[in-house]
Design a protein around this motif. Structure first.
Motif, PDB file in Angstrom:
ATOM      1  N   ASN A 296       0.804  -1.220   0.000  1.00 38.66           N
ATOM      2  CA  ASN A 296       0.000   0.000   0.000  1.00 38.66           C
ATOM      3  C   ASN A 296       0.838   1.271   0.000  1.00 38.66           C
ATOM      4  N   THR A 297       2.175   1.130  -0.009  1.00 43.32           N
ATOM      5  CA  THR A 297       3.017   2.332   0.024  1.00 43.32           C
ATOM      6  C   THR A 297       4.056   2.397  -1.084  1.00 43.32           C
ATOM      7  N   PHE A 298       4.424   1.258  -1.691  1.00 41.17           N
ATOM      8  CA  PHE A 298       5.547   1.307  -2.637  1.00 41.17           C
ATOM      9  C   PHE A 298       5.258   2.213  -3.822  1.00 41.17           C
ATOM     10  N   GLU A 299       3.999   2.266  -4.258  1.00 43.31           N
ATOM     11  CA  GLU A 299       3.643   3.167  -5.348  1.00 43.31           C
ATOM     12  C   GLU A 299       3.775   4.626  -4.923  1.00 43.31           C
ATOM     13  N   HIS A 300       3.360   4.930  -3.710  1.00 42.64           N
ATOM     14  CA  HIS A 300       3.424   6.309  -3.218  1.00 42.64           C
ATOM     15  C   HIS A 300       4.873   6.759  -3.028  1.00 42.64           C
ATOM     16  N   VAL A 301       5.731   5.844  -2.591  1.00 46.72           N
ATOM     17  CA  VAL A 301       7.157   6.162  -2.503  1.00 46.72           C
ATOM     18  C   VAL A 301       7.701   6.498  -3.889  1.00 46.72           C
ATOM     19  N   GLY A 302       7.379   5.652  -4.862  1.00 40.44           N
ATOM     20  CA  GLY A 302       7.860   5.899  -6.216  1.00 40.44           C
ATOM     21  C   GLY A 302       7.419   7.246  -6.753  1.00 40.44           C
ATOM     22  N   TYR A 303       6.143   7.554  -6.587  1.00 42.38           N
ATOM     23  CA  TYR A 303       5.628   8.830  -7.084  1.00 42.38           C
ATOM     24  C   TYR A 303       6.312  10.004  -6.387  1.00 42.38           C
ATOM     25  N   GLU A 304       6.496   9.909  -5.076  1.00 47.17           N
ATOM     26  CA  GLU A 304       7.137  10.981  -4.312  1.00 47.17           C
ATOM     27  C   GLU A 304       8.574  11.204  -4.766  1.00 47.17           C
ATOM     28  N   ILE A 305       9.296  10.125  -5.017  1.00 49.12           N
ATOM     29  CA  ILE A 305      10.685  10.257  -5.474  1.00 49.12           C
ATOM     30  C   ILE A 305      10.736  11.011  -6.790  1.00 49.12           C
ATOM     31  N   TRP A 306       9.804  10.681  -7.686  1.00 52.10           N
ATOM     32  CA  TRP A 306       9.801  11.369  -8.988  1.00 52.10           C
ATOM     33  C   TRP A 306       9.313  12.809  -8.869  1.00 52.10           C
ATOM     34  N   ARG A 307       8.180  12.994  -8.244  1.00 56.58           N
ATOM     35  CA  ARG A 307       7.534  14.305  -8.284  1.00 56.58           C
ATOM     36  C   ARG A 307       8.248  15.337  -7.414  1.00 56.58           C
ATOM     37  N   ASN A 308       8.745  14.931  -6.245  1.00 52.17           N
ATOM     38  CA  ASN A 308       9.239  15.925  -5.284  1.00 52.17           C
ATOM     39  C   ASN A 308      10.677  15.755  -4.821  1.00 52.17           C
ATOM     40  N   GLN A 309      11.335  14.655  -5.212  1.00 54.39           N
ATOM     41  CA  GLN A 309      12.694  14.416  -4.710  1.00 54.39           C
ATOM     42  C   GLN A 309      13.721  14.346  -5.839  1.00 54.39           C
ATOM     43  N   ASP A 310      13.398  14.921  -6.988  1.00 56.56           N
ATOM     44  CA  ASP A 310      14.349  15.020  -8.109  1.00 56.56           C
ATOM     45  C   ASP A 310      14.882  13.657  -8.551  1.00 56.56           C
ATOM     46  N   GLN A 311      14.053  12.628  -8.380  1.00 59.57           N
ATOM     47  CA  GLN A 311      14.398  11.288  -8.850  1.00 59.57           C
ATOM     48  C   GLN A 311      15.648  10.704  -8.168  1.00 59.57           C
ATOM     49  N   GLU A 312      15.932  11.179  -6.967  1.00 63.25           N
ATOM     50  CA  GLU A 312      17.116  10.683  -6.258  1.00 63.25           C
ATOM     51  C   GLU A 312      16.749  10.343  -4.812  1.00 63.25           C
ATOM     52  N   ALA A 313      16.931   9.089  -4.453  1.00 62.85           N
ATOM     53  CA  ALA A 313      16.687   8.682  -3.075  1.00 62.85           C
ATOM     54  C   ALA A 313      17.598   7.508  -2.735  1.00 62.85           C
ATOM     55  N   TYR A 314      17.714   7.251  -1.455  1.00 60.60           N
ATOM     56  CA  TYR A 314      18.570   6.167  -0.954  1.00 60.60           C
ATOM     57  C   TYR A 314      17.831   5.463   0.177  1.00 60.60           C
ATOM     58  N   TRP A 315      17.865   4.137   0.124  1.00 66.64           N
ATOM     59  CA  TRP A 315      17.304   3.347   1.216  1.00 66.64           C
ATOM     60  C   TRP A 315      18.455   2.908   2.113  1.00 66.64           C
ATOM     61  N   ILE A 316      18.309   3.158   3.412  1.00 66.84           N
ATOM     62  CA  ILE A 316      19.362   2.876   4.385  1.00 66.84           C
ATOM     63  C   ILE A 316      18.802   1.943   5.454  1.00 66.84           C
ATOM     64  N   ALA A 317      19.536   0.888   5.771  1.00 74.26           N
ATOM     65  CA  ALA A 317      19.127  -0.048   6.825  1.00 74.26           C
ATOM     66  C   ALA A 317      20.374  -0.621   7.490  1.00 74.26           C
ATOM     67  N   ASP A 318      20.162  -1.525   8.448  1.00 78.33           N
ATOM     68  CA  ASP A 318      21.315  -2.098   9.156  1.00 78.33           C
ATOM     69  C   ASP A 318      21.120  -3.602   9.356  1.00 78.33           C
ATOM     70  N   ALA A 319      21.897  -4.173  10.246  1.00 81.91           N
ATOM     71  CA  ALA A 319      21.918  -5.626  10.418  1.00 81.91           C
ATOM     72  C   ALA A 319      20.576  -6.189  10.866  1.00 81.91           C
ATOM     73  N   LYS A 320      19.750  -5.389  11.537  1.00 80.70           N
ATOM     74  CA  LYS A 320      18.446  -5.893  11.984  1.00 80.70           C
ATOM     75  C   LYS A 320      17.541  -6.197  10.803  1.00 80.70           C
ATOM     76  N   THR A 321      17.667  -5.423   9.744  1.00 80.30           N
ATOM     77  CA  THR A 321      16.909  -5.724   8.524  1.00 80.30           C
ATOM     78  C   THR A 321      17.490  -6.956   7.841  1.00 80.30           C
ATOM     79  N   LEU A 322      18.805  -7.030   7.757  1.00 83.22           N
ATOM     80  CA  LEU A 322      19.436  -8.202   7.139  1.00 83.22           C
ATOM     81  C   LEU A 322      19.057  -9.492   7.849  1.00 83.22           C
ATOM     82  N   ALA A 323      18.726  -9.394   9.135  1.00 82.00           N
ATOM     83  CA  ALA A 323      18.402 -10.591   9.912  1.00 82.00           C
ATOM     84  C   ALA A 323      16.986 -11.098   9.671  1.00 82.00           C
ATOM     85  N   ILE A 324      16.156 -10.331   8.994  1.00 83.16           N
ATOM     86  CA  ILE A 324      14.784 -10.776   8.712  1.00 83.16           C
ATOM     87  C   ILE A 324      14.847 -11.943   7.734  1.00 83.16           C
TER      88      ILE A 324
END
Length: 478
Positions: A296-324
């Motif tokens: 329910n959010t991946f489309e909204h993230v994509g649109y936001e990156i294009w429309r308001n973030q100049d098509q540039e974004a970075y996803w940042i996570a750590d070992a707790k995500t890798l452990a999933i």
């Protein structure tokens, strides 16, 4: 395959070789087996044989169904809710009714449907977060193209014309559609006579001029999520409008997805972002990554990156995500995330401002509230006093290794398109069906404000079949 003589009209001309077109052509072929004469079917495909299938060929094709091949019962009302009542609810309910029999049709032709574990919850099952394994065809949409395509390849009644563009629909004196003017690979044009035409050639996501006209400025900055999308040039909309057809769907609306910009792999989508944070080129957070499940959010993230973030974004996570367990199954890139023991090293690998990234992460970590982190449900673990907030799955990014993926938004399809009735007939603004003209799939408009996902391929298959069955009944020889 045999080629019908130029003077003999086809019974059915299908424009497009994706899910909707294949479903229409094959369903019509099956529905006319008992005719006293062989039916004649033409399929027009812009691409070469090797690239056939449009967007369908490249999609993973999630299916919003349960083990009994039934559509999520919440989906019709979900579409109605997010559209503010603008979407055609009866169309959505028709998708729900026809899902089991349509999936039986593709399975009969060798498409295998799998239910595979996914590491994060979705709302495909009754509209509530669930870890139920989502469905998709083995081999994705390509299996639909190859399995249904093979059945058509082997049918002597079917003429498949590759590298062929549909230019205009033709009509008789009574206004009924009676053919298509096409341009072949040699650049020459000809008219193909046809008793019925099904427009199944996608939206206008592959046409920068139409995107700019309808979606707005900077539409040219939207990369295509897959090569086949380039063939979706808005032909169905253009040709239908020339005949006075009505439209449906939000014309400045698009389905865009966050993809890894380090690769040219098709459909390199980042689904598993809910357990990290997004930052823009200035290393500032700009989205509540935990406001809802990924679907329910991946489309909204994509649109936001294009429309308001100049098509540039970075996803940042750590070992707790890798452990999933299985988390890498939610990152569809063929390039693994960048990884480092410190944020400073990660910033260097991503080519971003290390000091700014460290500042943002520190502010985020300080705002994380109490609670137990649980990526399998809405855990309520949120930030406090942070803008934008993170409403669920907020856990400090403080455990190496740190990972990061540079992302941009890629366009999948457009919302606006041709309006049809429940038989797939193209209608005028008064609701009158244009005789001999049908449309199915993403060529038809439906969505407003949001696309409740995992139904695009499904609705294409369903309405391709509905159009074919109605046309076969209307054309059946006496």
């Amino acid at each position: 395959m045999t080629t019908a003589p130029a003077s003999a009209p086809y019974d059915l001309i299908v424009v497009g070789f994706g899910a909707a077109g294949l479903s229409a052509a094959l369903s019509f072929a099956e529905a006319t087996l008992d005719w006293p004469r062989p039916s004649r079917i033409a399929i027009l495909e812009r691409s070469s044989r090797e690239e056939r299938g449009g967007a369908t060929r490249w999609t993973g094709a999630f299916l919003r169904i349960n083990q009994d091949r039934e559509l999520d019962p919440d989906w019709p009302e979900h579409v109605s809710r997010v559209s503010g009542g603008l979407a055609d609810l009866e169309y959505c309910r028709t998708v729900q009714r026809d899902t089991p029999q349509t999936l039986a049709f593709v399975e009969r032709h060798g498409v295998e449907i799998l239910f595979q574990d996914f590491p994060l919850p979705h709302t495909f099952d009754g509209g509530t977060p669930s870890m139920t394994p989502p469905a998709s065809p083995r081999g994705g949409g390509a299996s639909i193209v190859e399995r249904l395509g093979a059945a058509l390849d082997d049918d002597p009644r079917v003429d498949i014309r590759y590298r062929t563009e549909a230019l205009h629909l033709t009509t008789g004196e009574d206004g009924a559609v009676d053919g298509v003017v096409v341009r072949g690979a040699d650049g020459r044009t000809e008219r193909l006579a046809g008793r019925t035409v099904v427009l199944a050639c996608g939206g206008f996501e592959g046409n920068a001029e139409m995107l700019t006209r309808y979606v707005g400025d900077r539409a040219c900055d939207l990369p295509l999520i897959a090569p086949g999308v380039a063939h979706n040039r808005g032909d169905a909309l253009r040709m239908a409008l020339e005949l006075g057809a009505d439209t449906a769907g939000q014309f400045d609306g698009i389905h865009a997805e966050p993809v890894d910009r380090r690769t040219r792999k098709a459909d390199a989508v980042l689904y598993g972002f809910a357990c990290g944070i997004f930052v823009n080129g200035r290393m500032q957070r700009f989205f509540d990554e935990g406001r809802d499940t990924w679907d329910n959010t991946f489309e909204h993230v994509g649109y936001e990156i294009w429309r308001n973030q100049d098509q540039e974004a970075y996803w940042i996570a750590d070992a707790k995500t890798l452990a999933i367990p299985g988390i890498m199954n939610s990152l569809l890139s063929d390039v693994p995330p960048e990884q480092a023991d410190t944020l400073e090293e990660l910033a260097d690998k991503l080519g971003v401002d290390a000091e700014a990234l460290q500042k943002t992460v520190a502010e985020f970590n300080a705002a994380v509230g109490p609670g137990q982190f649980d990526p399998t449900r809405f855990d309520g673990k949120s930030t406090v006093g942070l803008t934008p907030p993170k409403s669920n799955w907020a856990t400090p990014l403080d455990t190496p290794p740190f990972i990061g993926v540079p992302v941009t938004a890629a366009i999948c399809f457009t919302y606006g398109g041709v309006r049809t009735d429940l038989d797939g007939r193209v209608v005028t603004p008064s609701g009158t069906a244009i005789p001999g003209l049908y449309a199915a799939g993403e060529a038809t408009g439906l969505f407003y404000h949001a696309y409740p996902p995992a139904t695009s391929v499904l609705r294409s298959l369903i309405f391709g079949r509905r159009a074919a069955h109605h046309a076969a009944g209307a054309l059946r020889p006496a």
